[in-house]
Enzyme design. Structure first.
Site, PDB file in Angstrom:
ATOM      1  N   ASN A 246     -89.316-102.208   8.616  1.00 52.06           N
ATOM      2  CA  ASN A 246     -89.598-103.639   8.458  1.00 52.06           C
ATOM      3  C   ASN A 246     -90.220-103.950   7.096  1.00 52.06           C
ATOM      4  O   ASN A 246     -90.748-105.031   6.888  1.00 52.06           O
ATOM      5  CB  ASN A 246     -90.536-104.110   9.586  1.00 52.06           C
ATOM      6  CG  ASN A 246     -91.865-103.361   9.571  1.00 52.06           C
ATOM      7  OD1 ASN A 246     -92.133-102.581   8.662  1.00 52.06           O
ATOM      8  ND2 ASN A 246     -92.699-103.603  10.564  1.00 52.06           N
TER       9      ASN A 246
ATOM     10  N   ASP B 181    -103.105 -93.769   5.536  1.00 53.97           N
ATOM     11  CA  ASP B 181    -103.439 -94.418   6.807  1.00 53.97           C
ATOM     12  C   ASP B 181    -103.698 -93.403   7.916  1.00 53.97           C
ATOM     13  O   ASP B 181    -103.453 -92.203   7.739  1.00 53.97           O
ATOM     14  CB  ASP B 181    -102.311 -95.385   7.225  1.00 53.97           C
ATOM     15  CG  ASP B 181    -100.924 -94.778   7.094  1.00 53.97           C
ATOM     16  OD1 ASP B 181    -100.809 -93.538   7.041  1.00 53.97           O
ATOM     17  OD2 ASP B 181     -99.943 -95.530   7.057  1.00 53.97           O
TER      18      ASP B 181
ATOM     19  N   GLU C 205     -98.175-104.192   7.678  1.00 50.61           N
ATOM     20  CA  GLU C 205     -97.021-104.774   8.355  1.00 50.61           C
ATOM     21  C   GLU C 205     -96.672-106.122   7.737  1.00 50.61           C
ATOM     22  O   GLU C 205     -97.488-106.713   7.021  1.00 50.61           O
ATOM     23  CB  GLU C 205     -97.367-104.965   9.841  1.00 50.61           C
ATOM     24  CG  GLU C 205     -97.735-103.683  10.567  1.00 50.61           C
ATOM     25  CD  GLU C 205     -96.532-102.809  10.898  1.00 50.61           C
ATOM     26  OE1 GLU C 205     -95.521-102.832  10.159  1.00 50.61           O
ATOM     27  OE2 GLU C 205     -96.593-102.087  11.905  1.00 50.61           O
TER      28      GLU C 205
ATOM     29  N   HIS D 138     -92.773-102.225   5.675  1.00 48.17           N
ATOM     30  CA  HIS D 138     -94.201-101.921   5.513  1.00 48.17           C
ATOM     31  C   HIS D 138     -94.422-100.744   4.570  1.00 48.17           C
ATOM     32  O   HIS D 138     -93.571 -99.872   4.410  1.00 48.17           O
ATOM     33  CB  HIS D 138     -94.915-101.727   6.861  1.00 48.17           C
ATOM     34  CG  HIS D 138     -94.657-100.449   7.596  1.00 48.17           C
ATOM     35  ND1 HIS D 138     -94.532-100.409   8.969  1.00 48.17           N
ATOM     36  CD2 HIS D 138     -94.544 -99.163   7.190  1.00 48.17           C
ATOM     37  CE1 HIS D 138     -94.365 -99.151   9.364  1.00 48.17           C
ATOM     38  NE2 HIS D 138     -94.359 -98.380   8.298  1.00 48.17           N
TER      39      HIS D 138
HETATM   40  C1  GLP Z   1     -95.096 -94.824   9.295  1.00 48.46           C
HETATM   41  C2  GLP Z   1     -96.224 -94.635   8.241  1.00 48.46           C
HETATM   42  C3  GLP Z   1     -95.734 -94.958   6.851  1.00 48.46           C
HETATM   43  C4  GLP Z   1     -94.374 -94.309   6.689  1.00 48.46           C
HETATM   44  C5  GLP Z   1     -93.369 -95.060   7.521  1.00 48.46           C
HETATM   45  C6  GLP Z   1     -91.976 -94.445   7.540  1.00 48.46           C
HETATM   46  O1  GLP Z   1     -95.354 -95.741  10.282  1.00 48.46           O
HETATM   47  N1  GLP Z   1     -97.438 -95.317   8.455  1.00 48.46           N
HETATM   48  O2  GLP Z   1     -96.673 -94.512   5.882  1.00 48.46           O
HETATM   49  O3  GLP Z   1     -93.959 -94.414   5.354  1.00 48.46           O
HETATM   50  O4  GLP Z   1     -93.861 -95.331   8.807  1.00 48.46           O
HETATM   51  O5  GLP Z   1     -91.870 -93.355   8.397  1.00 48.46           O
HETATM   52  P1  GLP Z   1     -90.611 -92.405   8.449  1.00 48.46           P
HETATM   53  O6  GLP Z   1     -90.617 -91.640   7.170  1.00 48.46           O
HETATM   54  O7  GLP Z   1     -90.827 -91.520   9.641  1.00 48.46           O
HETATM   55  O8  GLP Z   1     -89.425 -93.284   8.569  1.00 48.46           O
END
Ligand code: GLP
Length: 253
Positions: A134, A66, A141, A136
């Protein structure tokens, strides 16, 4: 779904990196699906260490999940910059074979172009995933269709809150992103999801033991034939069927 539980975050990241390295050693021309986020930083650091000891990425191709819409590729919080700083700039991967959705063009065109590249060069052999608080995956989402493809999405309030810490005080974080869809993600031949920390425990429980539902997009992994979930003890704390899960070792199965 195979669930592996490591004693702490460092051991979970190491077990994840070991699996990616083993895959590349066995098949150097692998197509890797890559993720961003704080969780991946120690994984990429461990891969950089392995590269310094001889692991080569020279024949690999990568696709990131993404990208935020509206950030230039050199913006400090763009995922392009993240990948350059945390991995690509330190290994021998060919930059021409590192694909990341474009956040700086019309998002519909970016999504369409990304699906086209994926069909040309895919399927992804090993998809690395993090997990949102959440539930995702990528930026899919809650309420994302389990049949969704790469597209432009609106970020949820909880994701905006979780990611706000990365942006400067005066700056408004992007509210939309281009993400691979849930269906796009589960087309990968193998999936490796890493989640660490107590703030992920509820999403982990819903993903592994809850119903398959668009409310928790990560629950779609229950349908995948080769999905491995790597957790630390804190992220695993709310799982009920503990006797079903295995300790995470440092090597690939
Ligand atoms: C972000 C990314 C995800 C990632 C997630 C967790 O928003 N788009 O691909 O896996 O949130 O992030 P973190 O590892 O900082 O908790």
């Amino acid at each position: 779904m195979r669930v592996l539980i490591a004693p702490d975050g460092a051991a979970a990241a190491e077990a994840t990196a070991a699996r990616i390295a083993a895959r590349l050693e066995a098949a150097p021309a692998s197509v890797l699906g890559l993720a961003t986020g704080g969780t991946m930083e120690p994984v990429y650091a461990a891969l950089i260490d392995r590269h310094r000891q001889g692991l080569s990425f020279a024949q690999a191709t990568s696709f990131n999940l993404d990208e935020y819409v509206g950030l230039a590729g050199d913006h400090p919080q763009s995922y392009r910059r993240y990948m350059r700083e945390h991995l690509f700039g330190e290994i021998d991967i060919d930059p021409a074979r590192c694909f990341i959705p474009r956040g700086d063009i019309d998002p519909e065109k970016a999504a369409e172009g990304y699906e086209a590249e994926l069909s040309r060069l895919g399927p992804i052999d090993l998809q690395l995933l993090g997990l949102g608080r959440n539930g995702h995956i990528g930026f899919n989402e809650p309420t994302s269709s389990l049949a969704s493809r790469t597209r432009c999405v609106r970020l949820s309030a909880s994701t905006l809150e979780a990611n706000r810490r990365f942006f400067d005080g005066g700056e408004t974080p992007p509210t939309t992103a281009v993400t691979m869809g849930v269906a796009t993600i589960i087309e990968a031949r193998e999936i490796l999801l890493l989640a660490v920390g107590a703030e992920k425990a509820q999403a982990v429980q819903a993903m592994v033991e809850g119903p398959v539902t668009a409310i928790c997009p990560a629950s779609a992994l229950q349908f995948h034939e080769r999905a491995t979930i790597v957790l630390d003890a804190a992220a695993a704390a709310r799982l009920e069927y503990r006797e079903r899960y295995e300790p995470a070792g440092g090597t690939a199965p």
